[in-house]
Design a protein around this motif. Structure first.
Motif, PDB file in Angstrom:
ATOM      1  N   GLU A   1     -44.618  -1.298  -8.658  1.00  0.00           N
ATOM      2  CA  GLU A   1     -43.689  -2.140  -7.842  1.00  0.00           C
ATOM      3  C   GLU A   1     -42.889  -2.926  -9.018  1.00  0.00           C
ATOM      4  OE1 GLU A   1     -45.891  -4.683  -5.369  1.00  0.00           O
ATOM      5  OE2 GLU A   1     -46.279  -3.010  -3.946  1.00  0.00           O
ATOM      6  N   LEU A   2     -43.545  -3.250 -10.204  1.00  0.00           N
ATOM      7  CA  LEU A   2     -42.915  -4.089 -11.102  1.00  0.00           C
ATOM      8  C   LEU A   2     -41.900  -3.320 -11.643  1.00  0.00           C
ATOM      9  CD1 LEU A   2     -42.880  -6.820 -12.871  1.00  0.00           C
ATOM     10  CD2 LEU A   2     -44.456  -5.632 -14.088  1.00  0.00           C
ATOM     11  N   ALA A   3     -42.200  -1.854 -12.100  1.00  0.00           N
ATOM     12  CA  ALA A   3     -41.444  -1.260 -12.643  1.00  0.00           C
ATOM     13  C   ALA A   3     -40.467  -0.808 -12.032  1.00  0.00           C
ATOM     14  CB  ALA A   3     -42.154   0.351 -13.401  1.00  0.00           C
ATOM     15  N   ALA A   4     -40.384  -0.388 -10.544  1.00  0.00           N
ATOM     16  CA  ALA A   4     -39.449   0.052  -9.554  1.00  0.00           C
ATOM     17  C   ALA A   4     -38.339  -0.985  -9.623  1.00  0.00           C
ATOM     18  CB  ALA A   4     -39.983   0.296  -8.310  1.00  0.00           C
ATOM     19  N   HIS A   5     -38.528  -2.196  -9.612  1.00  0.00           N
ATOM     20  CA  HIS A   5     -37.548  -3.275  -9.729  1.00  0.00           C
ATOM     21  C   HIS A   5     -36.940  -3.738 -10.914  1.00  0.00           C
ATOM     22  CE1 HIS A   5     -39.378  -3.270  -5.829  1.00  0.00           C
ATOM     23  NE2 HIS A   5     -38.246  -3.727  -5.395  1.00  0.00           N
ATOM     24  N   HIS A   6     -37.334  -3.116 -11.867  1.00  0.00           N
ATOM     25  CA  HIS A   6     -36.652  -3.421 -13.470  1.00  0.00           C
ATOM     26  C   HIS A   6     -36.363  -2.318 -14.074  1.00  0.00           C
ATOM     27  CE1 HIS A   6     -39.489  -7.009 -12.635  1.00  0.00           C
ATOM     28  NE2 HIS A   6     -38.485  -7.574 -13.228  1.00  0.00           N
ATOM     29  N   VAL A   7     -35.194  -2.618 -14.947  1.00  0.00           N
ATOM     30  CA  VAL A   7     -34.517  -1.761 -15.894  1.00  0.00           C
ATOM     31  C   VAL A   7     -35.499  -1.474 -17.096  1.00  0.00           C
ATOM     32  CG1 VAL A   7     -32.557  -0.907 -17.287  1.00  0.00           C
ATOM     33  CG2 VAL A   7     -32.432  -2.461 -15.122  1.00  0.00           C
ATOM     34  N   PRO A   8     -36.323  -0.387 -17.125  1.00  0.00           N
ATOM     35  CA  PRO A   8     -37.501  -0.071 -18.023  1.00  0.00           C
ATOM     36  C   PRO A   8     -36.815  -0.207 -19.491  1.00  0.00           C
ATOM     37  CG  PRO A   8     -37.367   1.809 -16.487  1.00  0.00           C
ATOM     38  CD  PRO A   8     -36.235   0.745 -16.184  1.00  0.00           C
ATOM     39  N   GLU A   9     -35.554   0.352 -19.797  1.00  0.00           N
ATOM     40  CA  GLU A   9     -35.094   0.334 -21.142  1.00  0.00           C
ATOM     41  C   GLU A   9     -34.504  -0.956 -21.406  1.00  0.00           C
ATOM     42  OE1 GLU A   9     -32.355   2.016 -18.447  1.00  0.00           O
ATOM     43  OE2 GLU A   9     -34.185   2.666 -18.700  1.00  0.00           O
ATOM     44  N   ARG A  10     -34.478  -1.757 -20.929  1.00  0.00           N
ATOM     45  CA  ARG A  10     -33.979  -3.104 -21.027  1.00  0.00           C
ATOM     46  C   ARG A  10     -35.335  -4.279 -21.238  1.00  0.00           C
ATOM     47  NH1 ARG A  10     -28.599  -4.571 -18.468  1.00  0.00           N
ATOM     48  NH2 ARG A  10     -28.598  -6.261 -19.804  1.00  0.00           N
ATOM     49  N   ALA A  11     -36.458  -3.813 -21.224  1.00  0.00           N
ATOM     50  CA  ALA A  11     -37.545  -4.587 -21.106  1.00  0.00           C
ATOM     51  C   ALA A  11     -38.271  -4.508 -22.454  1.00  0.00           C
ATOM     52  CB  ALA A  11     -38.577  -4.053 -20.211  1.00  0.00           C
ATOM     53  N   ASP A  12     -38.749  -5.999 -22.740  1.00  0.00           N
ATOM     54  CA  ASP A  12     -39.370  -6.291 -23.880  1.00  0.00           C
ATOM     55  C   ASP A  12     -40.292  -7.393 -23.732  1.00  0.00           C
ATOM     56  OD1 ASP A  12     -39.906  -6.163 -26.854  1.00  0.00           O
ATOM     57  OD2 ASP A  12     -38.664  -8.004 -26.824  1.00  0.00           O
ATOM     58  N   THR A  13     -41.433  -7.413 -24.391  1.00  0.00           N
ATOM     59  CA  THR A  13     -42.531  -8.370 -24.386  1.00  0.00           C
ATOM     60  C   THR A  13     -42.755  -8.671 -25.591  1.00  0.00           C
ATOM     61  OG1 THR A  13     -43.316  -7.565 -22.093  1.00  0.00           O
ATOM     62  CG2 THR A  13     -44.748  -9.110 -23.355  1.00  0.00           C
ATOM     63  N   THR A  14     -42.979 -10.005 -25.788  1.00  0.00           N
ATOM     64  CA  THR A  14     -43.480 -10.595 -27.228  1.00  0.00           C
ATOM     65  C   THR A  14     -44.585 -11.150 -26.961  1.00  0.00           C
ATOM     66  OG1 THR A  14     -41.113 -10.852 -28.298  1.00  0.00           O
ATOM     67  CG2 THR A  14     -43.031 -12.043 -29.259  1.00  0.00           C
ATOM     68  N   ILE A  15     -45.814 -10.847 -27.684  1.00  0.00           N
ATOM     69  CA  ILE A  15     -47.104 -11.595 -27.437  1.00  0.00           C
ATOM     70  C   ILE A  15     -47.320 -12.637 -28.602  1.00  0.00           C
ATOM     71  CG2 ILE A  15     -49.756 -11.362 -27.474  1.00  0.00           C
ATOM     72  CD1 ILE A  15     -48.184 -10.032 -25.135  1.00  0.00           C
ATOM     73  N   GLU A  16     -47.206 -13.687 -28.278  1.00  0.00           N
ATOM     74  CA  GLU A  16     -47.227 -14.828 -29.436  1.00  0.00           C
ATOM     75  C   GLU A  16     -48.725 -14.990 -29.809  1.00  0.00           C
ATOM     76  OE1 GLU A  16     -45.143 -17.649 -27.371  1.00  0.00           O
ATOM     77  OE2 GLU A  16     -43.143 -17.071 -28.069  1.00  0.00           O
ATOM     78  N   ARG A  17     -49.590 -15.016 -28.786  1.00  0.00           N
ATOM     79  CA  ARG A  17     -50.904 -15.239 -29.354  1.00  0.00           C
ATOM     80  C   ARG A  17     -52.140 -14.955 -28.140  1.00  0.00           C
ATOM     81  NH1 ARG A  17     -50.841 -17.742 -33.032  1.00  0.00           N
ATOM     82  NH2 ARG A  17     -49.600 -19.538 -32.599  1.00  0.00           N
ATOM     83  N   ILE A  18     -53.221 -14.503 -28.569  1.00  0.00           N
ATOM     84  CA  ILE A  18     -54.130 -13.938 -27.820  1.00  0.00           C
ATOM     85  C   ILE A  18     -55.529 -14.989 -28.056  1.00  0.00           C
ATOM     86  CG2 ILE A  18     -55.842 -12.346 -26.957  1.00  0.00           C
ATOM     87  CD1 ILE A  18     -53.752 -10.148 -27.787  1.00  0.00           C
ATOM     88  N   LEU A  19     -55.894 -15.925 -27.093  1.00  0.00           N
ATOM     89  CA  LEU A  19     -56.933 -16.527 -27.649  1.00  0.00           C
ATOM     90  C   LEU A  19     -58.231 -16.166 -26.667  1.00  0.00           C
ATOM     91  CD1 LEU A  19     -54.904 -20.104 -26.859  1.00  0.00           C
ATOM     92  CD2 LEU A  19     -55.473 -18.755 -29.100  1.00  0.00           C
ATOM     93  N   ALA A  20     -59.378 -16.053 -27.345  1.00  0.00           N
ATOM     94  CA  ALA A  20     -60.315 -15.320 -26.557  1.00  0.00           C
ATOM     95  C   ALA A  20     -61.951 -16.325 -26.893  1.00  0.00           C
ATOM     96  CB  ALA A  20     -60.592 -13.946 -27.105  1.00  0.00           C
TER      97      ALA A  20
END
Length: 151
Positions: free
Chosen positions: A70-89
């Motif tokens: 559903e997330l993919a169907a409602h967004h423009v995939p080629e204009r998506a970007d995610t920046t991971i700043e930190r993973i705390l475990a």
């Protein structure tokens, strides 16, 4: 033992993020337990709106796959970007902090939203998926144009 558990959690989270970046909902869902506590920090009255159907609580592995479809169907995939700043475990828990940049397919509006994702991993699978994000930025990107709503 706790260091081993933390390392195992971090490994699962990194694999989950890798699969999310690849975009195959079925492969992503393989990392979720059959029963999963999936919550979104959104106002309850905003859950399940027609323009943002992926924004709702989930409970199963099949629900996880549906979310990513559903997330993919409602967004423009080629204009998506995610920046991971930190993973705390710490033990079975991890928090991923970052920024998403997406474009709403129905409106063409781009948005940027900061997020925190709290995951809990048990036996190599995600059993908790709680998302905290800028819901206002997402809602604005998907809101109908005022001129269109007056017609």
């Amino acid at each position: 033992m706790s260091a081993d558990r933390t390392a195992a959690t971090r490994s699962v989270v990194q694999e989950l993020l890798r699969r999310i970046a690849e975009g195959d909902p079925e492969r992503i869902a393989e990392l979720y337990a059959d029963d999963c506590d999936w919550r979104l920090d959104w106002p309850e009255e905003e859950h399940g709106r027609a323009d943002t159907p992926w924004i709702r609580h989930r409970a199963t592995r099949a629900d996880a796959a549906a979310h990513y479809r559903e997330l993919a169907a409602h967004h423009v995939p080629e204009r998506a970007d995610t920046t991971i700043e930190r993973i705390l475990a710490d033990g079975a828990d991890a928090v991923v902090c970052g920024v998403i940049r997406q474009t709403a397919a129905p409106t063409g509006r781009a948005y940027t939203a900061r997020f925190a994702l709290h995951l809990t991993v048990r036996d190599g699978l995600v059993v908790r998926h709680h998302v905290y994000e800028d819901s206002l930025a997402v809602a604005r990107a998907f809101a109908p144009d005022e001129d269109e709503s007056r017609r």
